[in-house]
Design a protein around this motif. Structure first.
Motif, PDB file in Angstrom:
ATOM      1  N   ASP A   1       0.809  -1.217   0.000  1.00 52.38           N
ATOM      2  CA  ASP A   1       0.000   0.000   0.000  1.00 52.38           C
ATOM      3  C   ASP A   1       0.844   1.270   0.000  1.00 52.38           C
ATOM      4  O   ASP A   1       0.319   2.367  -0.112  1.00 52.38           O
ATOM      5  N   THR A   2       2.158   1.124   0.123  1.00 53.89           N
ATOM      6  CA  THR A   2       2.996   2.324   0.134  1.00 53.89           C
ATOM      7  C   THR A   2       3.062   2.890  -1.284  1.00 53.89           C
ATOM      8  O   THR A   2       2.902   2.152  -2.265  1.00 53.89           O
TER       9      THR A   2
ATOM     10  N   PRO B   1       1.859   1.579  -7.383  1.00 55.16           N
ATOM     11  CA  PRO B   1       1.698   1.581  -8.847  1.00 55.16           C
ATOM     12  C   PRO B   1       2.461   0.448  -9.533  1.00 55.16           C
ATOM     13  O   PRO B   1       2.342   0.276 -10.740  1.00 55.16           O
ATOM     14  N   GLN B   2       3.240  -0.276  -8.791  1.00 52.74           N
ATOM     15  CA  GLN B   2       4.073  -1.312  -9.414  1.00 52.74           C
ATOM     16  C   GLN B   2       3.328  -2.637  -9.540  1.00 52.74           C
ATOM     17  O   GLN B   2       2.474  -2.965  -8.711  1.00 52.74           O
ATOM     18  N   ILE B   3       3.677  -3.367 -10.570  1.00 48.37           N
ATOM     19  CA  ILE B   3       3.228  -4.762 -10.654  1.00 48.37           C
ATOM     20  C   ILE B   3       4.507  -5.568 -10.829  1.00 48.37           C
ATOM     21  O   ILE B   3       5.166  -5.487 -11.873  1.00 48.37           O
ATOM     22  N   ARG B   4       4.891  -6.268  -9.791  1.00 53.56           N
ATOM     23  CA  ARG B   4       6.169  -6.974  -9.844  1.00 53.56           C
ATOM     24  C   ARG B   4       5.946  -8.407 -10.281  1.00 53.56           C
ATOM     25  O   ARG B   4       5.337  -9.200  -9.575  1.00 53.56           O
ATOM     26  N   ARG B   5       6.397  -8.685 -11.476  1.00 56.97           N
ATOM     27  CA  ARG B   5       6.257 -10.028 -12.031  1.00 56.97           C
ATOM     28  C   ARG B   5       7.632 -10.632 -12.303  1.00 56.97           C
ATOM     29  O   ARG B   5       7.979 -11.659 -11.748  1.00 56.97           O
TER      30      ARG B   5
ATOM     31  N   PRO C   1       3.527  -1.734 -14.967  1.00 57.03           N
ATOM     32  CA  PRO C   1       2.819  -2.163 -16.170  1.00 57.03           C
ATOM     33  C   PRO C   1       3.076  -1.164 -17.278  1.00 57.03           C
ATOM     34  O   PRO C   1       3.149   0.040 -17.027  1.00 57.03           O
ATOM     35  N   MET C   2       3.232  -1.635 -18.489  1.00 62.37           N
ATOM     36  CA  MET C   2       3.417  -0.734 -19.627  1.00 62.37           C
ATOM     37  C   MET C   2       2.215   0.192 -19.686  1.00 62.37           C
ATOM     38  O   MET C   2       1.076  -0.225 -19.429  1.00 62.37           O
TER      39      MET C   2
ATOM     40  N   ARG D   1       4.851  10.560 -15.002  1.00 61.63           N
ATOM     41  CA  ARG D   1       4.542  11.294 -13.778  1.00 61.63           C
ATOM     42  C   ARG D   1       4.345  10.326 -12.604  1.00 61.63           C
ATOM     43  O   ARG D   1       4.904  10.513 -11.526  1.00 61.63           O
ATOM     44  N   GLU D   2       3.584   9.260 -12.846  1.00 61.61           N
ATOM     45  CA  GLU D   2       3.356   8.282 -11.767  1.00 61.61           C
ATOM     46  C   GLU D   2       4.667   7.660 -11.321  1.00 61.61           C
ATOM     47  O   GLU D   2       4.907   7.445 -10.134  1.00 61.61           O
TER      48      GLU D   2
END
Lengths: 628, 345
Positions: free
Chosen positions: A130-131, A136-140, A390-391, A396-397
């Motif tokens: 939640d930080t 915003p990350q999706i770690r795959r 994610p692409m 900015r994000e």
């Protein structure tokens, strides 16, 4: 009847679970290169000796990097029945404190904590997911980095590892290529060529001997995505390589890894040995009759060897120089045989596609750019690190959410992507989505994932000069436009930043830059002018200030700035006088001083020494003459 | 060989299927500027000057692009104008331009390209010129190497390796510091170079030049007299004086190639030290004699020898027929099998 792989899987899962759900606390220490340079080996040592001393029975494991470079050394502690807590900035002292307070005691020390990982809550500590850095990350691709022991293959297997290979071996080459096509995977090395199409060329090429090469010659300044992956999850690459070998019909693969990555090489060697022992590599893989061998070739550090054909030449023992195309490597590559060259991240993604399915892979990302991409987010951001997004996420994000904004809350000026082959994007383009095509349209490239953030203190002419100096040095010298064009452009940029710029130079840079891009033999030359051309596009005013006014607005280029003493504020304390190495400060004690502009070497010592309560020394753009 | 038809600059031409666009153009008298291409050698496409515009493909390096039926090629276009001059301008900014006193003046590919593309002083003057002060290697007795004029086309290196199999030189360093070097970077005379001069004749600029660059008034076809190979040569003469030698490209024996002796060893012809009369040793000193006297003297001596006391040593500078007669004479008349010949280069 169970197959051998299923036996291995069951055993691995047992091992993993006994660690995860056992009775002992588990301590993970990030000892990848980034952690080590921040002192994580001392932290590790401290944890071990402290645990020994106190007689606590706990498991201490070295893991890879979870990407929070700004907070190294990182330690994660999981106590039975509690979610794991990730701590940042843990030096040896703090490590001892953690053992005392949380391992022996019951205080999770929230002030050092970055967040919790897994189910459950701990008071005063946020869930790391939640930080703002992780949300915003999706770690795959990087999912296992930092959570598994890279030296323990069972950890990899227990987390789905090698199930993709198992699945691929049940398929035909065509089916594998089809899966990759459906996944929408594009090359992660920079250019974004559809992986399946490249494979198809090689698959269709005639020849009984074909090769697969993994390009692990990560050379962009400030980029370390591949290194982290190799150090934190080496089996992911091996699995992807065997699958790729199966798809294109190769029986031998090379990993071309730079020799400057000793830990990655060590982990790779171990992983190769483990995979061989388990029958996932070598002859008769998983008893299917498929054979695939992997050799590691250490590169000697030439940037151009990241270029496919130069890399091939280097493996062959020749000078690392590119070869003209056609023929393309997919038709005639290593030793003249059909060869596929994929980036580390591409191959690790291949393993994921086969493990989780093509549909799963393409669920995230944008229309034309599927999946996730790793980036090394560096420069003037609060939280530098290795991120996976994610692409389609906006710049900015990435900079403001994940990166936490600009260091010291200064003003954002530009973000550079794609390393020396890429370009700079200005503030007005911050909402550009991060995907191959949008970045191209903005005048830069995705590249392999370097992302350097710059603020108002960065001079864009100097940035362009820096990157060009790099490519100019790394140009192999084979073709005329790159050998002489990069040198000519660098000479011009040096002139501009040193006050010798001529009004015509901007046009000249554009003309030469364009010609070098269009006429160079390989990707290095074809992209080398990008940092110059993109800064000319967005920051032309800075070039004009340097050339026409002889001013560096960002106060970076020494020859185009001046130091001046405000005589109203100066009390004649003589601190600057004493500090000046060039005897350029004139003035009597207790009288206002002045700077002798002829003698001044612009070192800035006077500026630094002037006490904040006076603030009498100022740095201004432009070249002051004596008496001004 | 199967032929294909293609159009270059609006002219329809036909070419063998295995030719490249550049080869097809040159064979049909259509000039495309080029520096690193040489018909005898591998095509490396490093000078980037031979770019053409191919319909549907855009800019294409013509020295490596094979001809295809129906190709429409332009050797000039707006886009080519924009980009092609730049590498040539850059070469000039990194070249010692003492053209008028350069031995390659008027025969220089760089000059030819500059003229063809219409390089202008204004364009060149905007550039930063490099200081060209690398030392010249004049160690070889027959030719000089001036790195300040080198365009790094690699023709000399490919010649040495592909044609001569000597590999005396290669690229050293890299990037802007690239140089053509011997092993270890020493003077060429100390390298394994055999001074054949094949690189010198192929160098498109003045980086490799013979020590003497006297231009002949005319050339005379001849055969090299050094050994039994019988290479075709073209002797460059001024009046009765031979001032140059070059290989005869039309000769099927050597196809233009020569060795160090054939190419550079013609100084003896006009040398005042050259023997023009036979010498007979009298009282320990060699004394000039007339031919009759010398032949009589030799005949007397041979007559006085037994067959196992005499050996015959023939010269490669004689024709095959002469040499045949000598060995016949040795065996049949002198009765000795001790016959040898100097044709070991």
């Amino acid at each position: 009847m169970k197959t051998k792989f299923e036996d291995i899987m069951v055993k691995s899962e047992k091992e993993w679970e006994s660690m995860q759900c056992g009775e002992k606390p588990v301590i993970l220490v990030g000892t990848a290169t980034c952690g080590r340079s921040a002192g994580s080996l001392e932290t590790l040592e401290a944890l071990r000796s402290e645990a020994d001393k106190s007689g606590i029975d706990c498991t201490i494991i070295e893991v890879g990097c979870i990407g929070l470079c700004y907070a190294e050394p990182l330690v994660t502690i999981a106590k039975p029945g509690n979610p794991a807590v990730c701590y940042g900035g843990i030096d040896a002292e703090k490590a001892k404190e953690l053992v005392e307070k949380y391992i022996i005691g019951n205080d999770p020390v929230p002030e050092y904590a970055l967040g919790t990982i897994g189910q459950g809550k701990i008071a005063d500590i946020e869930k790391i997911q939640d930080t703002s850095v992780f949300k915003p990350q999706i770690r795959r691709v990087l999912k296992k980095c930092g959570s598994i022991d890279p030296a323990n293959v069972e950890h990899y297997i227990a987390n789905g590892g090698y199930s993709g290979l198992k699945r691929a071996l049940e398929m035909t080459s065509e089916e594998i290529i089809d899966n990759i096509k459906i996944s929408g995977l594009r090359g992660r090395g920079g250019a974004g060529f559809p992986t399946w199409r490249k494979w198809q060329f090689c698959h269709d090429a005639e020849g009984d001997q074909k090769y697969l090469i993994c390009n692990a010659d990560e050379g962009d300044p400030g980029a370390f995505m591949n290194r982290s992956l190799l150090e934190g999850d080496p089996h992911a690459l091996l699995e992807g390589m065997v699958i790729a070998g199966r798809a294109i019909g190769a029986d031998t693969g090379y990993i071309y890894c730079r020799a400057e990555y000793p830990l990655a090489l060590e982990r790779l060697d171990l992983a190769i040995k483990q995979a061989k022992d388990l029958g996932f590599l070598g002859d008769n893989i998983m008893e299917t009759g498929f054979t695939f061998h992997i050799k590691v070739k250490e590169g000697a550090g030439a940037f151009v060897c990241g270029e496919e054909t130069a890399l091939i030449a280097s493996i062959e023992g020749e000078r690392g120089m590119p070869r003209p195309r056609p023929p393309f490597p997919a038709v005639s590559g290593l030793w003249g045989k059909p060869t596929i060259i994929n980036n580390v991240e591409t191959l690790a993604s291949v393993a994921l596609v086969m493990q989780q399915g093509a549909q799963w892979f393409s669920q995230v990302g944008s229309e034309a750019s599927k999946g996730t991409k790793t980036f090394a987010l560096v420069g003037k951001v609060k939280r530098t690190g290795l991120v996976e997004v994610p692409m389609g996420i906006t710049l900015r994000e990435m900079i403001y959410d994940i990166g936490g904004g600009i260091l010291n809350d200064r003003e954002f000026k530009a973000v550079q992507t794609g390393g020396p082959s890429g370009g700079c994007i200005p503030a007005e383009k911050l909402d550009t989505p991060v995907d191959y095509d949008s970045l191209n349209a903005a005048g830069t490239i995705m590249g392999s994932g370097g992302m350097v953030v710059m603020d108002a203190d960065n001079c864009m002419v100097d940035v362009a000069r820096y990157f060009l100096e790099f490519t100019q040095k790394e140009s192999c010298g084979e073709c005329v436009p790159c050998r002489l064009g990069t040198k000519q452009m660098l000479d011009i940029l040096n002139d501009i930043t040193q006050g010798r710029g001529k009004p015509d130079d901007i046009d000249l840079l554009e003309e030469i830059g364009y010609a070098v891009k269009r006429t160079s033999l390989c990707g290095l030359g074809q992209t080398a002018p990008n940092p110059v051309l993109s800064t000319l596009r967005y920051f032309r005013n800075e070039y004009e200030a340097h050339i026409n006014k002889k001013e560096c607005p960002s106060l970076v280029c020494r020859d185009l700035i001046s130091y001046k003493i405000d005589t109203d504020k100066c009390t004649g304390c003589r601190l600057c006088f004493k500090a000046c190495p060039a005897d350029a400060i004139i003035g009597e004690k207790k009288e206002p001083h002045i700077v002798d502009q002829e003698k001044c070497i612009k070192c800035g010592m006077c500026f630094e020494k002037c006490p904040p309560k006076f603030n009498a020394v100022v740095c201004i753009p432009g070249q002051l003459k004596d008496g001004e | 060989m199967e032929k294909v038809k293609l159009t270059i600059d609006g002219l329809e031409i036909s070419a063998d299927k295995d030719k490249t666009i550049l080869q097809a153009a040159l064979e049909n008298d259509i000039y495309i500027p080029h520096l690193c291409y040489h018909p005898d050698l591998e095509k490396v496409a490093v000078c980037r000057v031979c770019m053409v515009d191919v319909a549907g493909r855009g800019l294409t390096i013509s020295c490596r692009a094979p001809v295809e039926e129906g190709l429409v090629v332009k050797t000039d276009s707006e886009e080519l104008k924009k980009v092609r001059k730049v590498p040539v301008q850059l070469l000039f900014a990194n070249h010692k331009t003492d053209c008028i006193t350069c031995g390659k003046n008027d025969d220089c590919e760089l000059q030819r390209i500059a003229k063809y593309l219409g390089l202008e002083a204004d364009e060149l003057n905007r550039l930063r010129f490099a200081e060209m002060d690398d030392p010249i290697d004049d160690s070889n007795p027959f030719f000089d190497r001036d790195p300040n004029k080198c365009v790094y086309c690699g023709i000399c290196i490919r010649t040495c390796s592909e044609l001569q199999n000597i590999n005396a030189i290669d690229f050293s360093n890299r990037g802007y510091s690239t140089r053509v070097s011997t092993f270890g970077g020493g003077p060429i005379v100390e390298s394994r170079c055999e001074s054949c001069g094949e690189c010198v004749v192929r160098c498109p600029v003045g980086a490799l030049l013979p020590k003497t660059t006297e231009q002949p008034a005319r050339e005379v076809k001849s055969v090299c007299t050094y050994c039994g190979v019988g290479c075709g040569i073209l002797l460059g003469v001024r009046g009765h004086k031979i001032v140059s030698v070059r290989g005869d490209g039309e000769n099927i024996v050597n196809r233009g190639s020569l060795c160090v002796k054939g190419r550079y060893g013609f100084g003896f012809i006009n040398s005042p030290e050259r023997l023009t009369k036979p010498l007979i040793r009298k009282n320990g000193e060699l004394v000039e004699a007339e031919w009759d006297e010398a032949l009589d003297f030799a005949a007397e001596k041979l007559k006085s020898c037994k067959s196992d006391e005499v050996a015959v040593f023939a010269s490669a500078k004689c024709t095959n027929e002469d040499n045949y007669v000598i060995q016949k004479f040795s065996r049949a008349v002198l009765g000795t099998n001790s016959v040898d010949h100097c044709a070991r280069l």
